[in-house]
Design a protein around this motif. Structure first.
Motif, PDB file in Angstrom:
ATOM      1  N   GLY A 159      10.010  19.823  14.471  1.00  0.00           N
ATOM      2  CA  GLY A 159      11.258  19.116  14.224  1.00  0.00           C
ATOM      3  C   GLY A 159      11.016  17.823  13.478  1.00  0.00           C
ATOM      4  O   GLY A 159      10.023  17.683  12.758  1.00  0.00           O
ATOM      5  N   TYR A 160      11.923  16.879  13.689  1.00  0.00           N
ATOM      6  CA  TYR A 160      11.876  15.610  12.973  1.00  0.00           C
ATOM      7  C   TYR A 160      12.236  14.473  13.911  1.00  0.00           C
ATOM      8  O   TYR A 160      13.118  14.605  14.751  1.00  0.00           O
ATOM      9  N   ILE A 161      11.549  13.361  13.746  1.00  0.00           N
ATOM     10  CA  ILE A 161      11.907  12.134  14.440  1.00  0.00           C
ATOM     11  C   ILE A 161      12.143  11.086  13.349  1.00  0.00           C
ATOM     12  O   ILE A 161      11.234  10.757  12.593  1.00  0.00           O
ATOM     13  N   THR A 162      13.382  10.614  13.276  1.00  0.00           N
ATOM     14  CA  THR A 162      13.751   9.610  12.277  1.00  0.00           C
ATOM     15  C   THR A 162      13.936   8.275  12.968  1.00  0.00           C
ATOM     16  O   THR A 162      14.628   8.188  13.984  1.00  0.00           O
ATOM     17  N   ILE A 163      13.302   7.259  12.413  1.00  0.00           N
ATOM     18  CA  ILE A 163      13.439   5.900  12.943  1.00  0.00           C
ATOM     19  C   ILE A 163      14.026   5.038  11.833  1.00  0.00           C
ATOM     20  O   ILE A 163      13.415   4.878  10.780  1.00  0.00           O
ATOM     21  N   ARG A 164      15.229   4.528  12.069  1.00  0.00           N
ATOM     22  CA  ARG A 164      15.904   3.630  11.124  1.00  0.00           C
ATOM     23  C   ARG A 164      15.787   2.211  11.643  1.00  0.00           C
ATOM     24  O   ARG A 164      15.796   1.981  12.849  1.00  0.00           O
ATOM     25  N   ASN A 218      16.536  16.065  22.033  1.00  0.00           N
ATOM     26  CA  ASN A 218      15.528  15.139  22.563  1.00  0.00           C
ATOM     27  C   ASN A 218      14.464  15.947  23.285  1.00  0.00           C
ATOM     28  O   ASN A 218      14.535  16.170  24.470  1.00  0.00           O
ATOM     29  N   TRP A 219      13.458  16.377  22.541  1.00  0.00           N
ATOM     30  CA  TRP A 219      12.480  17.295  23.107  1.00  0.00           C
ATOM     31  C   TRP A 219      11.233  16.632  23.635  1.00  0.00           C
ATOM     32  O   TRP A 219      10.509  17.218  24.390  1.00  0.00           O
ATOM     33  N   ASP A 220      10.912  15.407  23.241  1.00  0.00           N
ATOM     34  CA  ASP A 220       9.718  14.755  23.773  1.00  0.00           C
ATOM     35  C   ASP A 220       9.865  13.239  23.695  1.00  0.00           C
ATOM     36  O   ASP A 220       9.538  12.620  22.691  1.00  0.00           O
ATOM     37  N   LYS A 221      10.372  12.652  24.764  1.00  0.00           N
ATOM     38  CA  LYS A 221      10.636  11.216  24.792  1.00  0.00           C
ATOM     39  C   LYS A 221       9.337  10.416  24.653  1.00  0.00           C
ATOM     40  O   LYS A 221       9.291   9.428  23.943  1.00  0.00           O
ATOM     41  N   ASP A 222       8.274  10.838  25.335  1.00  0.00           N
ATOM     42  CA  ASP A 222       6.992  10.127  25.253  1.00  0.00           C
ATOM     43  C   ASP A 222       6.486  10.027  23.826  1.00  0.00           C
ATOM     44  O   ASP A 222       6.059   8.966  23.381  1.00  0.00           O
ATOM     45  N   PHE A 223       6.534  11.130  23.111  1.00  0.00           N
ATOM     46  CA  PHE A 223       6.038  11.170  21.745  1.00  0.00           C
ATOM     47  C   PHE A 223       6.907  10.306  20.828  1.00  0.00           C
ATOM     48  O   PHE A 223       6.389   9.571  19.977  1.00  0.00           O
ATOM     49  N   SER A 224       8.219  10.362  21.010  1.00  0.00           N
ATOM     50  CA  SER A 224       9.100   9.550  20.165  1.00  0.00           C
ATOM     51  C   SER A 224       8.901   8.059  20.444  1.00  0.00           C
ATOM     52  O   SER A 224       8.963   7.245  19.518  1.00  0.00           O
ATOM     53  N   VAL A 225       8.611   7.691  21.686  1.00  0.00           N
ATOM     54  CA  VAL A 225       8.333   6.285  22.011  1.00  0.00           C
ATOM     55  C   VAL A 225       7.031   5.838  21.341  1.00  0.00           C
ATOM     56  O   VAL A 225       6.939   4.720  20.817  1.00  0.00           O
ATOM     57  N   LYS A 226       6.015   6.705  21.315  1.00  0.00           N
ATOM     58  CA  LYS A 226       4.762   6.374  20.633  1.00  0.00           C
ATOM     59  C   LYS A 226       4.994   6.160  19.140  1.00  0.00           C
ATOM     60  O   LYS A 226       4.461   5.214  18.544  1.00  0.00           O
ATOM     61  N   LEU A 227       5.810   7.026  18.525  1.00  0.00           N
ATOM     62  CA  LEU A 227       6.110   6.853  17.100  1.00  0.00           C
ATOM     63  C   LEU A 227       6.961   5.614  16.849  1.00  0.00           C
ATOM     64  O   LEU A 227       6.781   4.920  15.848  1.00  0.00           O
ATOM     65  N   GLY A 250       0.809  -1.214   0.000  1.00  0.00           N
ATOM     66  CA  GLY A 250       0.000   0.000   0.000  1.00  0.00           C
ATOM     67  C   GLY A 250       0.842   1.262   0.000  1.00  0.00           C
ATOM     68  O   GLY A 250       0.303   2.360   0.017  1.00  0.00           O
ATOM     69  N   GLU A 251       2.159   1.095   0.008  1.00  0.00           N
ATOM     70  CA  GLU A 251       3.137   2.178  -0.006  1.00  0.00           C
ATOM     71  C   GLU A 251       2.912   3.174   1.139  1.00  0.00           C
ATOM     72  O   GLU A 251       2.302   2.842   2.152  1.00  0.00           O
ATOM     73  N   LYS A 252       3.426   4.371   0.984  1.00  0.00           N
ATOM     74  CA  LYS A 252       3.372   5.355   2.072  1.00  0.00           C
ATOM     75  C   LYS A 252       1.938   5.714   2.443  1.00  0.00           C
ATOM     76  O   LYS A 252       1.640   5.978   3.614  1.00  0.00           O
ATOM     77  N   PHE A 253       1.043   5.680   1.486  1.00  0.00           N
ATOM     78  CA  PHE A 253      -0.349   6.018   1.752  1.00  0.00           C
ATOM     79  C   PHE A 253      -0.937   5.113   2.845  1.00  0.00           C
ATOM     80  O   PHE A 253      -1.663   5.580   3.724  1.00  0.00           O
ATOM     81  N   ALA A 254      -0.607   3.823   2.823  1.00  0.00           N
ATOM     82  CA  ALA A 254      -1.102   2.888   3.840  1.00  0.00           C
ATOM     83  C   ALA A 254      -0.553   3.233   5.225  1.00  0.00           C
ATOM     84  O   ALA A 254      -1.267   3.139   6.228  1.00  0.00           O
ATOM     85  N   ILE A 255       0.706   3.662   5.283  1.00  0.00           N
ATOM     86  CA  ILE A 255       1.312   4.042   6.564  1.00  0.00           C
ATOM     87  C   ILE A 255       0.630   5.299   7.103  1.00  0.00           C
ATOM     88  O   ILE A 255       0.315   5.382   8.294  1.00  0.00           O
ATOM     89  N   ILE A 256       0.379   6.260   6.228  1.00  0.00           N
ATOM     90  CA  ILE A 256      -0.294   7.500   6.632  1.00  0.00           C
ATOM     91  C   ILE A 256      -1.682   7.200   7.183  1.00  0.00           C
ATOM     92  O   ILE A 256      -2.080   7.737   8.230  1.00  0.00           O
ATOM     93  N   GLN A 257      -2.417   6.323   6.536  1.00  0.00           N
ATOM     94  CA  GLN A 257      -3.763   5.964   7.003  1.00  0.00           C
ATOM     95  C   GLN A 257      -3.716   5.329   8.393  1.00  0.00           C
ATOM     96  O   GLN A 257      -4.539   5.651   9.250  1.00  0.00           O
ATOM     97  N   GLU A 258      -2.747   4.440   8.612  1.00  0.00           N
ATOM     98  CA  GLU A 258      -2.611   3.801   9.927  1.00  0.00           C
ATOM     99  C   GLU A 258      -2.272   4.831  11.006  1.00  0.00           C
ATOM    100  O   GLU A 258      -2.805   4.785  12.112  1.00  0.00           O
ATOM    101  N   LEU A 259      -1.393   5.754  10.682  1.00  0.00           N
ATOM    102  CA  LEU A 259      -0.998   6.775  11.651  1.00  0.00           C
ATOM    103  C   LEU A 259      -2.159   7.708  11.985  1.00  0.00           C
ATOM    104  O   LEU A 259      -2.353   8.081  13.146  1.00  0.00           O
ATOM    105  N   GLU A 260      -2.950   8.060  10.984  1.00  0.00           N
ATOM    106  CA  GLU A 260      -4.099   8.952  11.222  1.00  0.00           C
ATOM    107  C   GLU A 260      -5.121   8.324  12.154  1.00  0.00           C
ATOM    108  O   GLU A 260      -5.772   9.027  12.923  1.00  0.00           O
TER     109      GLU A 260
END
Length: 170
Positions: free
Chosen positions: A91-96, A121-130, A69-79
């Motif tokens: 800012g940006y949170i990158t997960i490799r 590291n401005w929001d540990k809770d939010f980065s853990v959720k992502l 479903g490519e990136k569109f499927a990921i966006i739908q799940e996140l929404e």
């Protein structure tokens, strides 16, 4: 006198030769992710050599994000999750991570940057959720090149605007 001159000239040449093996602390490739027993699951197995993976852009048949479903499927799940940070930051949170030859993921690494691309590291809770959201994605497509199954590195960068994900890169 001429013999002394030759000896003085050749002496530095003999002592400048190195016969030892050079040792490096650098990985084979920049960005390799190696197993860390403190944060990585021992259940995740690579199919290729121990600490090696193909970059997501390195194989000729790479046609963008290898996700069902490519990136569109990921966006739908996140929404569906409607995630937001308690801090209204930008800012940006990158997960490799590594996708193995079975399409399973592991070896996740997180980096946070402010909107000036400086590590922060401005929001540990939010980065853990992502991070947990990224770990939950199970539509990754295994890569194969010339009949050989490959492990590959993948990343998702979440652009954060006013404490919410405004875009997913790449």
């Amino acid at each position: 006198m001429l013999k002394i001159f030759y000896i003085l000239f050749l002496l530095p040449v003999f002592f400048s030769c190195q016969s030892g093996k050079s040792v490096t602390i650098y990985p084979n490739k920049v960005g390799n992710i190696v197993f860390d027993k403190n944060i990585d699951s021992p259940d995740f197995k690579r199919c290729m050599d121990k600490d090696y993976g193909i970059q997501y852009y390195s194989v000729n048949d790479s046609n963008g994000l290898l996700y069902k479903g490519e990136k569109f499927a990921i966006i739908q799940e996140l929404e569906k999750l409607n995630l937001s940070s308690s801090k209204k930051t930008n800012g940006y949170i990158t997960i490799r991570f590594v996708v193995n030859c079975e399409g399973k993921t592991g070896f996740f690494r997180v980096q946070q940057m402010n909107d000036n691309y400086l590590e922060e590291n401005w929001d540990k809770d939010f980065s853990v959720k992502l991070l947990n959201f990224t770990k939950s994605l199970n539509g990754w497509i295994a890569k194969e090149s010339r009949g050989t199954k490959l492990d590959y590195y993948q990343y998702l960068t979440y652009k954060i605007t006013d404490g919410k994900v405004s875009e997913i890169l790449p």
